[in-house]
Design an enzyme around this catalytic site. Structure first.
Site, PDB file in Angstrom:
ATOM      1  N   TYR A   1       8.736 -15.439   0.776  1.00 43.29           N
ATOM      2  CA  TYR A   1       8.758 -15.170   2.219  1.00 43.29           C
ATOM      3  C   TYR A   1       9.806 -16.022   2.938  1.00 43.29           C
ATOM      4  CZ  TYR A   1       4.183 -12.873   1.449  1.00 43.29           C
ATOM      5  OH  TYR A   1       3.150 -12.088   1.002  1.00 43.29           O
TER       6      TYR A   1
ATOM      7  N   HIS B   1       2.517 -14.094  -7.894  1.00 45.72           N
ATOM      8  CA  HIS B   1       2.732 -13.075  -6.854  1.00 45.72           C
ATOM      9  C   HIS B   1       2.720 -11.649  -7.417  1.00 45.72           C
ATOM     10  CE1 HIS B   1       4.881 -12.562  -2.715  1.00 45.72           C
ATOM     11  NE2 HIS B   1       4.057 -11.567  -2.953  1.00 45.72           N
TER      12      HIS B   1
HETATM   13  N1  LIG Z   1       0.604 -10.312  -2.424  1.00 41.39           N
HETATM   14  C1  LIG Z   1       1.473  -9.434  -1.971  1.00 41.39           C
HETATM   15  O1  LIG Z   1       2.292  -8.879  -2.720  1.00 41.39           O
HETATM   16  C2  LIG Z   1       1.476  -9.079  -0.517  1.00 41.39           C
HETATM   17  C3  LIG Z   1       2.157  -7.922  -0.078  1.00 41.39           C
HETATM   18  C4  LIG Z   1       2.108  -7.610   1.268  1.00 41.39           C
HETATM   19  C5  LIG Z   1       1.424  -8.439   2.150  1.00 41.39           C
HETATM   20  N2  LIG Z   1       0.802  -9.581   1.694  1.00 41.39           N
HETATM   21  C6  LIG Z   1       0.094 -10.502   2.611  1.00 41.39           C
HETATM   22  O2  LIG Z   1      -0.761  -9.746   3.453  1.00 41.39           O
HETATM   23  C7  LIG Z   1      -0.460 -10.051   4.800  1.00 41.39           C
HETATM   24  C8  LIG Z   1      -0.760  -8.860   5.682  1.00 41.39           C
HETATM   25  O3  LIG Z   1       0.066  -7.751   5.375  1.00 41.39           O
HETATM   26  P1  LIG Z   1       1.190  -7.239   6.361  1.00 41.39           P
HETATM   27  O4  LIG Z   1       1.542  -8.348   7.279  1.00 41.39           O
HETATM   28  O5  LIG Z   1       2.267  -6.647   5.556  1.00 41.39           O
HETATM   29  O6  LIG Z   1       0.488  -6.019   7.107  1.00 41.39           O
HETATM   30  P2  LIG Z   1      -0.836  -5.860   8.023  1.00 41.39           P
HETATM   31  O7  LIG Z   1      -1.487  -7.169   8.257  1.00 41.39           O
HETATM   32  O8  LIG Z   1      -1.602  -4.736   7.452  1.00 41.39           O
HETATM   33  O9  LIG Z   1      -0.206  -5.324   9.379  1.00 41.39           O
HETATM   34  C9  LIG Z   1       0.606  -6.117  10.197  1.00 41.39           C
HETATM   35  C10 LIG Z   1       1.094  -5.192  11.312  1.00 41.39           C
HETATM   36  O10 LIG Z   1      -0.020  -4.802  12.110  1.00 41.39           O
HETATM   37  C11 LIG Z   1       0.214  -5.144  13.461  1.00 41.39           C
HETATM   38  N3  LIG Z   1      -1.044  -5.669  14.011  1.00 41.39           N
HETATM   39  C12 LIG Z   1      -1.697  -6.785  13.640  1.00 41.39           C
HETATM   40  N4  LIG Z   1      -2.830  -6.941  14.353  1.00 41.39           N
HETATM   41  C13 LIG Z   1      -2.891  -5.888  15.204  1.00 41.39           C
HETATM   42  C14 LIG Z   1      -3.806  -5.501  16.196  1.00 41.39           C
HETATM   43  N5  LIG Z   1      -4.902  -6.227  16.426  1.00 41.39           N
HETATM   44  N6  LIG Z   1      -3.540  -4.376  16.892  1.00 41.39           N
HETATM   45  C15 LIG Z   1      -2.428  -3.651  16.642  1.00 41.39           C
HETATM   46  N7  LIG Z   1      -1.523  -3.968  15.713  1.00 41.39           N
HETATM   47  C16 LIG Z   1      -1.758  -5.078  14.991  1.00 41.39           C
HETATM   48  C17 LIG Z   1       1.308  -6.186  13.456  1.00 41.39           C
HETATM   49  O11 LIG Z   1       2.069  -6.057  14.618  1.00 41.39           O
HETATM   50  P3  LIG Z   1       2.122  -7.217  15.741  1.00 41.39           P
HETATM   51  O12 LIG Z   1       2.904  -8.331  15.149  1.00 41.39           O
HETATM   52  O13 LIG Z   1       2.801  -6.512  16.856  1.00 41.39           O
HETATM   53  O14 LIG Z   1       0.713  -7.606  16.049  1.00 41.39           O
HETATM   54  C18 LIG Z   1       2.106  -5.831  12.218  1.00 41.39           C
HETATM   55  O15 LIG Z   1       3.066  -4.842  12.525  1.00 41.39           O
HETATM   56  C19 LIG Z   1       1.024 -10.425   4.754  1.00 41.39           C
HETATM   57  O16 LIG Z   1       1.442 -11.088   5.937  1.00 41.39           O
HETATM   58  C20 LIG Z   1       1.051 -11.264   3.523  1.00 41.39           C
HETATM   59  O17 LIG Z   1       0.584 -12.579   3.803  1.00 41.39           O
HETATM   60  C21 LIG Z   1       0.808  -9.888   0.373  1.00 41.39           C
END
Ligand SMILES: NC(=O)c1ccc[n+]([C@@H]2O[C@H](COP(=O)([O-])OP(=O)(O)OC[C@H]3O[C@@H](n4cnc5c(N)ncnc54)[C@H](OP(=O)(O)O)[C@@H]3O)[C@@H](O)[C@H]2O)c1
Length: 269
Positions: free
Chosen positions: A42, A100
């Site tokens: 990241y 990861h």
């Molecule tokens: N292990 C892996 O390979 C892997 C892969 C992907 C992700 N991850 C982890 O999982 C975490 C979460 O996944 P992600 O960040 O990709 O996606 P997510 O949490 O599913 O979605 C984040 C998105 O949702 C929006 N959002 C968040 N809260 C909201 C709310 N209350 N109302 C409306 N929109 C909302 C955010 O926009 P705003 O910023 O505008 O709120 C952002 O665009 C990552 O940050 C990472 O730490 C791990």
């Protein structure tokens, strides 16, 4: 705190860089998040470390996860890379360190890098170890290498449109805890009519319903947001209890819609 398990709701930091990640972590800690999820790839470990240090939250009250990138899986690279992560994060010890992704094309055997990760734990660099994006076949190899009880979680993509049931069922049968990443399907849950309807009934928003759905199945979950109001409402999802009928309605939304699928991904179940 120093719990032996992961706090159920954590703060994701994928894509967040520089001041944006500093603000997100600062706001999150201020609102009461205590579980932060980062990764070597990241490129934000130093900023996450800065925000944690500036927050004044006691180290023992935090649960910090990082993930070893695929280029650091070799035995001679894993421990040095984790020491570099610790330095950037300004920590003496991680709470949880994950592999990861499985080694691309299984170039390196699972046993090799999991044993190296277990060695990092034995040396005190991390309190817990785990895996991410592991398929059933990879989980079987991980269990053979270090034992299921040594694996604190398998962090995989789970949201209403990709429920990942085969992986969930296998992990549960082996006693391996799951962490749901991308729990909001990167915002897509906000426009789903079923989820919107359930949200209205709870005077909640759709993101909260998706998070409650994950939490109610016993998964840890790690939504990310750049907005303080969203961070706050996501944390409050812990107070929502969905009925059996609501859980069943969301179960029907599964369409195998995978969002995290890089070219080096394993053969999914
Ligand atoms: N292990 C892996 O390979 C892997 C892969 C992907 C992700 N991850 C982890 O999982 C975490 C979460 O996944 P992600 O960040 O990709 O996606 P997510 O949490 O599913 O979605 C984040 C998105 O949702 C929006 N959002 C968040 N809260 C909201 C709310 N209350 N109302 C409306 N929109 C909302 C955010 O926009 P705003 O910023 O505008 O709120 C952002 O665009 C990552 O940050 C990472 O730490 C791990």
């Amino acid at each position: 705190m120093h719990t032996s398990t992961l706090p159920a709701l954590g703060l994701g930091t994928f894509r967040l860089k520089d001041q944006q990640v500093i603000d997100s972590v600062r706001n999150g800690l201020d609102l009461g998040y205590r579980h932060i999820d980062t990764a070597q790839i990241y490129g934000n470990e130093a900023e996450v470390g800065q925000a944690m240090a500036d927050s004044g939250v006691a180290r023992d009250d935090l649960f910090v996860t990082t993930k070893i990138w695929t280029e650091n899986l070799a035995r001679d690279k894993l421990l040095p890379s984790l020491k570099e992560s610790l330095h950037k994060l300004r920590l003496d010890q991680l709470d949880l360190t994950l592999i990861h992704w499985p080694s691309p094309q299984d170039e390196l055997p699972v046993a090799d890098y999991l044993q190296a990760l277990a060695e990092a734990k034995a040396q005190g660099l991390t309190r817990l170890i785990g895996i991410s994006n592991f398929t059933i076949a990879h989980m079987e190899q991980a269990i053979a290498a270090v034992g299921a009880e040594a694996i604190a979680t398998n962090q995989v993509e789970i949201h209403p449109f990709l429920q990942n049931r085969k992986v969930v069922d296998f992990a549960r049968a082996k006693g391996i805890h799951l962490t749901a990443y991308m729990p909001l399907a990167y915002g897509k849950v906000m426009t789903d009519p079923t989820i919107i309807g359930i949200a209205k009934a709870h005077q909640a928003n759709p993101a909260q319903i998706a998070l409650a759905w994950s939490l109610q199945q016993g998964f840890a979950t790690i939504p990310s947001s750049t907005k303080r109001a969203n961070l706050e409402s996501n944390l409050a999802a812990q107070n929502i209890r969905l009925s059996d009928a609501e859980m069943a309605a969301i179960a029907k939304l599964d369409k195998g819609e995978r969002l995290a699928n890089p070219d080096f991904a394993p053969q999914w179940d």
